[in-house]
Design a protein around this motif. Sequence first.
Motif, short mmCIF file in Angstrom:
data_model
loop_
_atom_site.label_atom_id
_atom_site.label_comp_id
_atom_site.label_asym_id
_atom_site.label_seq_id
_atom_site.Cartn_x
_atom_site.Cartn_y
_atom_site.Cartn_z
N ALA A 66 0.74 -1.15 0.11
CA ALA A 66 0.01 -0.06 -0.21
C ALA A 66 0.88 1.17 0.16
CB ALA A 66 -0.95 0.07 1.18
N LYS A 67 1.95 1.25 0.86
CA LYS A 67 2.88 2.48 0.87
C LYS A 67 3.67 2.57 -0.53
CE LYS A 67 2.11 4.47 4.89
NZ LYS A 67 1.79 6.16 5.19
N ALA A 68 3.85 1.64 -0.98
CA ALA A 68 4.70 1.64 -2.19
C ALA A 68 4.01 2.47 -3.31
CB ALA A 68 5.05 0.17 -2.93
N LYS A 69 2.66 2.33 -3.43
CA LYS A 69 1.71 3.11 -4.23
C LYS A 69 1.15 4.27 -3.81
CE LYS A 69 0.22 -0.95 -6.92
NZ LYS A 69 -0.75 -1.69 -7.63
N TYR A 70 0.60 4.08 -2.63
CA TYR A 70 0.02 5.50 -1.97
C TYR A 70 0.79 5.79 -0.66
CZ TYR A 70 -3.43 3.12 -4.69
OH TYR A 70 -4.00 2.82 -5.80
N LYS A 71 1.84 6.54 -0.87
CA LYS A 71 2.72 7.06 0.16
C LYS A 71 2.23 8.10 1.27
CE LYS A 71 7.19 6.60 -2.22
NZ LYS A 71 6.97 6.08 -3.34
N GLN A 72 1.36 8.62 0.91
CA GLN A 72 0.69 9.69 1.61
C GLN A 72 -0.65 8.93 2.30
OE1 GLN A 72 2.19 12.51 1.97
NE2 GLN A 72 3.62 11.67 0.48
N LEU A 73 -0.95 7.90 1.99
CA LEU A 73 -2.11 7.25 2.76
C LEU A 73 -1.60 6.86 4.25
CD1 LEU A 73 -4.89 5.88 2.67
CD2 LEU A 73 -3.96 3.76 2.05
N PRO A 74 -2.57 7.39 5.17
CA PRO A 74 -2.13 6.99 6.66
C PRO A 74 -2.61 5.57 7.02
CG PRO A 74 -3.70 8.86 6.74
CD PRO A 74 -3.30 8.38 5.15
N ILE A 75 -1.73 4.93 7.64
CA ILE A 75 -1.94 3.50 7.96
C ILE A 75 -1.44 3.39 9.44
CG2 ILE A 75 -1.75 1.00 7.68
CD1 ILE A 75 -1.02 1.57 4.82
N LEU A 76 -2.56 3.04 10.34
CA LEU A 76 -2.23 2.67 11.56
C LEU A 76 -2.66 1.15 11.96
CD1 LEU A 76 -3.95 4.68 14.92
CD2 LEU A 76 -4.15 1.97 14.70
N ILE A 77 -1.41 0.68 12.59
CA ILE A 77 -1.26 -0.76 12.80
C ILE A 77 -2.15 -0.98 14.23
CG2 ILE A 77 0.09 -2.94 13.20
CD1 ILE A 77 1.97 -1.87 11.18
#
Length: 219
Positions: A66-77
């Motif tokens: 996900a981060k490879a394609k959408y670097k600005q997308l916030p992801i909380l684990i």
Amino acid sequence: MRVLLVEDDIALAQGLQQSLRREGYSIDCVHDGKSALLAISAGSVEMVILDLGLPDMDGLQVLKQAKAKYKQLPILILTARDSSDDKVEGLDYGADDYLVKPFDMAELFARLRVIERRLGTADSARITHNNVILDTKANQVFLDGEAVSFSRREYMIVKSLMENIGRIQSKEQLENKLYEWGEEVASNTIEVHVHHVRKKLPKDFIKTVRGVGYIVSKR
């Protein structure tokens, strides 16, 4: 805000959905990694809450792709993996935050508010503009010091506009924040919500940019 919850524990997922909706979020939920990546690629997700122990693939791989394609997308684990190595690995892969199960809902909400503030113009839980105050911690709006009653979706519109003061929010952007997958949205739904919101706020607080959307201007 449109949040994608990726959680394979059905009971926990249902409880989280209910709690997050009460806090004013629109929640879409999937239970495996491949579905998560498909949902993210659809383009309407604004934030992801990601479990790592998924049935089809490791959540870290979902995070990495996900981060490879959408670097600005916030992801909380949100995971039961509690070792320092796990946390470091998740953050190094690009996670914006890491919360270990079992967790306190108030802490989850606080961490989500921090991420939201990074995305918008607000630098605190209280945004003041003219004589209107938005308190994102209390999910409340005040006008001249008095609390104003809004429905959940009306509040979400005020929140979206005030967190983006000076930025136009299109009808499509507002629909994505308010409505989840599968919900039918009438063509004039946003206009109706904005009409009701305007009645409760000062005149011209929310301005229409014809053919584009709505804005709370900086002046």
